[in-house]
Design an enzyme around this catalytic site. Sequence first.
Site, short mmCIF file in Angstrom:
data_model
loop_
_atom_site.label_atom_id
_atom_site.label_comp_id
_atom_site.label_asym_id
_atom_site.label_seq_id
_atom_site.Cartn_x
_atom_site.Cartn_y
_atom_site.Cartn_z
N GLN A 9 -11.43 7.17 -4.99
CA GLN A 9 -12.05 7.66 -3.76
C GLN A 9 -13.42 8.25 -4.11
O GLN A 9 -13.93 7.98 -5.20
CB GLN A 9 -11.13 8.69 -3.07
CG GLN A 9 -9.85 8.08 -2.48
CD GLN A 9 -10.11 7.26 -1.21
OE1 GLN A 9 -11.23 7.18 -0.70
NE2 GLN A 9 -9.05 6.59 -0.73
N ASP A 11 -7.93 -7.69 0.42
CA ASP A 11 -6.97 -7.95 1.51
C ASP A 11 -7.64 -7.53 2.80
O ASP A 11 -8.49 -6.64 2.81
CB ASP A 11 -5.70 -7.12 1.34
CG ASP A 11 -5.90 -5.69 1.84
OD1 ASP A 11 -6.53 -4.90 1.12
OD2 ASP A 11 -5.47 -5.38 2.97
N GLY A 61 -11.24 3.92 0.72
CA GLY A 61 -12.22 4.64 1.51
C GLY A 61 -13.47 3.85 1.81
O GLY A 61 -14.50 4.41 2.18
N ASP A 70 0.86 -1.18 0.00
CA ASP A 70 0.00 0.00 0.00
C ASP A 70 0.90 1.24 0.00
O ASP A 70 2.12 1.13 0.02
CB ASP A 70 -1.00 -0.04 1.16
CG ASP A 70 -0.31 -0.01 2.51
OD1 ASP A 70 0.92 0.16 2.55
OD2 ASP A 70 -0.99 -0.16 3.52
N SER A 71 0.27 2.40 0.00
CA SER A 71 1.05 3.62 -0.21
C SER A 71 1.49 4.28 1.09
O SER A 71 2.27 5.22 1.08
CB SER A 71 0.20 4.63 -0.97
OG SER A 71 -0.88 5.05 -0.14
N GLY A 72 0.96 3.79 2.21
CA GLY A 72 1.19 4.47 3.48
C GLY A 72 0.10 5.46 3.81
O GLY A 72 -0.05 5.86 4.97
N GLY A 73 -0.67 5.84 2.81
CA GLY A 73 -1.70 6.85 3.02
C GLY A 73 -2.70 6.47 4.10
O GLY A 73 -2.93 7.22 5.05
N PHE A 74 -3.25 5.28 3.99
CA PHE A 74 -4.29 4.87 4.93
C PHE A 74 -3.80 4.95 6.38
O PHE A 74 -4.49 5.44 7.26
CB PHE A 74 -4.78 3.46 4.61
CG PHE A 74 -5.86 2.98 5.51
CD1 PHE A 74 -7.17 3.43 5.36
CD2 PHE A 74 -5.60 2.10 6.55
CE1 PHE A 74 -8.18 3.02 6.20
CE2 PHE A 74 -6.60 1.67 7.40
CZ PHE A 74 -7.89 2.13 7.23
N ASP A 98 -2.77 8.35 -1.59
CA ASP A 98 -4.05 9.05 -1.63
C ASP A 98 -4.43 9.56 -0.25
O ASP A 98 -3.83 9.15 0.75
CB ASP A 98 -5.15 8.11 -2.14
CG ASP A 98 -5.35 6.91 -1.20
OD1 ASP A 98 -4.39 6.55 -0.48
OD2 ASP A 98 -6.44 6.32 -1.20
N CYS A 142 -6.74 -28.75 10.94
CA CYS A 142 -7.96 -29.53 11.17
C CYS A 142 -7.70 -31.03 11.06
O CYS A 142 -8.42 -31.83 11.65
CB CYS A 142 -9.06 -29.07 10.22
SG CYS A 142 -9.64 -27.40 10.69
N CYS A 158 -7.46 -28.73 6.19
CA CYS A 158 -6.15 -28.09 6.36
C CYS A 158 -5.30 -28.87 7.38
O CYS A 158 -5.81 -29.72 8.11
CB CYS A 158 -6.28 -26.62 6.75
SG CYS A 158 -6.55 -26.29 8.51
N CYS A 215 -13.14 -28.97 7.16
CA CYS A 215 -11.90 -28.41 6.62
C CYS A 215 -10.83 -29.49 6.50
O CYS A 215 -10.74 -30.38 7.34
CB CYS A 215 -11.42 -27.29 7.53
SG CYS A 215 -9.88 -26.50 7.00
N HIS A 235 -5.21 -21.79 10.05
CA HIS A 235 -6.55 -22.24 9.65
C HIS A 235 -7.38 -21.10 9.04
O HIS A 235 -8.04 -21.29 8.02
CB HIS A 235 -7.30 -22.85 10.85
CG HIS A 235 -8.74 -23.07 10.56
ND1 HIS A 235 -9.19 -24.15 9.81
CD2 HIS A 235 -9.85 -22.33 10.84
CE1 HIS A 235 -10.50 -24.07 9.68
NE2 HIS A 235 -10.92 -22.97 10.29
#
Lengths: 369, 369
Positions: free
Chosen positions: B189, B266, B216, B93-97, B147, B309, B306, B304, B335
């Site tokens: 945005q 994500d 956003g 990410d850009s760091g903005g958030f 942003d 499990c 995995c 599951c 899990h």
Amino acid sequence: MPLTYNLLQRDKNTEARLGKVKTPHGEIDTPIFMPVGTQATVKAMTAEELEEIGAQIILSNTYHLFLRPGSKLIAEAGGLHRFMHWDRPILTDSGGFQVFSLSALNEITEEGVYFRSHLDGSQKFISPEISMEVQMDLGSDIVMAFDECPPYPADYDYIAKSLERTIRWAKRCKKAMTAEDQALFGIIQGGVYEDLRKESVEALVEIGFPGYALGGLSVGEKNEEMYEVLEFTVPLIPEDKPRYLMGVGTPEDLLEGVQRGIDMFDCVMPTRIARHGAVFTSAGRITIRNAEFERDFTALDPDCDCYVCKNYSRAYIRHLIKRNEILGVRLTTYHNLYFMLKMMEEIRKAIHEDRFLEYRNDFYNKYKE
Amino acid sequence: MPLTYNLLQRDKNTEARLGKVKTPHGEIDTPIFMPVGTQATVKAMTAEELEEIGAQIILSNTYHLFLRPGSKLIAEAGGLHRFMHWDRPILTDSGGFQVFSLSALNEITEEGVYFRSHLDGSQKFISPEISMEVQMDLGSDIVMAFDECPPYPADYDYIAKSLERTIRWAKRCKKAMTAEDQALFGIIQGGVYEDLRKESVEALVEIGFPGYALGGLSVGEKNEEMYEVLEFTVPLIPEDKPRYLMGVGTPEDLLEGVQRGIDMFDCVMPTRIARHGAVFTSAGRITIRNAEFERDFTALDPDCDCYVCKNYSRAYIRHLIKRNEILGVRLTTYHNLYFMLKMMEEIRKAIHEDRFLEYRNDFYNKYKE
């Protein structure tokens, strides 16, 4: 017989020896280091990772499991192996050491020990019979006798009196341990006193156990005192039985113990220091948090071929440890256990090739504390 | 071109679509969920475990790495892939958030943002050019434009003004991103306002990016509002470009997002709740700490397949989590990520077999919050 020991080879120059212990869950090459899984988990490690680094047997703590989650719950789960998903051998201690070191002790009686839980202060009682019952619930391959571990320093008279009781308790343990697939080891006490250690060995051998442990060491005495106790005690133990030095130790202690005839070791130290970012290297211990490693893009130990050293840099692991990232602790733990297990493998190889003392000298020439 | 998107198949009944994103570090099947590795580590997981559970791309956070250990150090290490031992694609990410959500904001100027580190209060500055420089140091495959992420709720006039600046910043980002093997995504945005989202898409498409993200969202608005924004925004994005819904979301959000044409997601939620002992099951979320699981020897999710499990019980994992054992967090994290990745794999399969809505209905019939 749930456990047998085969003495395979004796070192020509020292008491070091090569052997094989057979248990219901598999064989163990000795001398061996046993990673500690206090609460039914070797901290931060999976069973698969332990196998990957060559762990042949692990230790778990009766005291902790007795308090939480309780041994009956583990028995319901099908025993400790199944509960924690580990199908190789397990050794459980008796709870004695923790009762004496962790809990608020109320009273030691002939029957057993009254104490308060270190967790919630609740009243508890453990006796030889209860310790055996708990360890039968757990289903460990090797079970330890319930003993008193006297504080250090303690005077001769106290140790002598405690030892008598521990011997009576050992008899009760043997009687109470009725599981056919679990092997009960006796614990040699006697502090740093040669005659008491001798008395302890003789009494235990008369009762008869498939293995013998040395207890009450690495509890505050000097290294040299511990080595001396090994020197006058180990030769008294029947050579066809495995000898286990409880709660020891550092890489140096392993070398010194093997040289004096010890077959089995356990210690929380490699995993505990890992959580604080201290790692073993072939040149000695380093603290990865230190600023000097900030831009060090080499492996934790350039001489190591473990997963961690092949894939990660000191700089990255330092970053993780300083950020309290779980992966940091995973990597330092993995590496430290690998270091101990690999060292024991090399020691076994050296004994096999009749060059144990040479290995020892090479180790000390590189490894500086 | 460092990144291409191939639209492979469109669902007949919804906006859901199947695609493939090609990056310098490998291909990504979309729709995809990206595990989050904030500090150059997906908490508690190794790269090998991420591969084992089918992670094709992970996200890492520019803001955190900018502060510690610093992007220059990571560049010296050979870039983020090498630093963290992950050779599949990475999105940063850009760091903005985080500048807007974690730090103490001082001032937003046309040039960039002045803020205080949430760690030590030190003065920092990030601009579109600095964000691009940091992300070039990191060497991520997909780079996000810097942003402003306005707070929710924010009034129309504020969002409109912020959006204009974010568009100017997007142009500066494109100019500053000179690495030939990194693909810069624009961020749409406009809050919950249809005309502003439209304006944002049009301006970004005119600048031209190989992919577009929706920013956003999931910042406090109702789920229904978010879905509505997707419904009027996604169709405006050129269909030959991947669409990424940032910071989203729950299993339900993934389904709803895919249905509205989203390709990439994500969220820290699966790993964050895992650390508190909450796990996904096909019947809904459960909190493994609860007393009801004390003697439950079944798998976390009986449906599951995995590693966790297959090998561990709820009772054991509850014991570990309650004891703060690292292995507990490892198992719940593993899990939960598997659950999300497997769900996305099943969604892709369902789209491929023209039964996405059927899959969706089946999921909701079983999964109860």
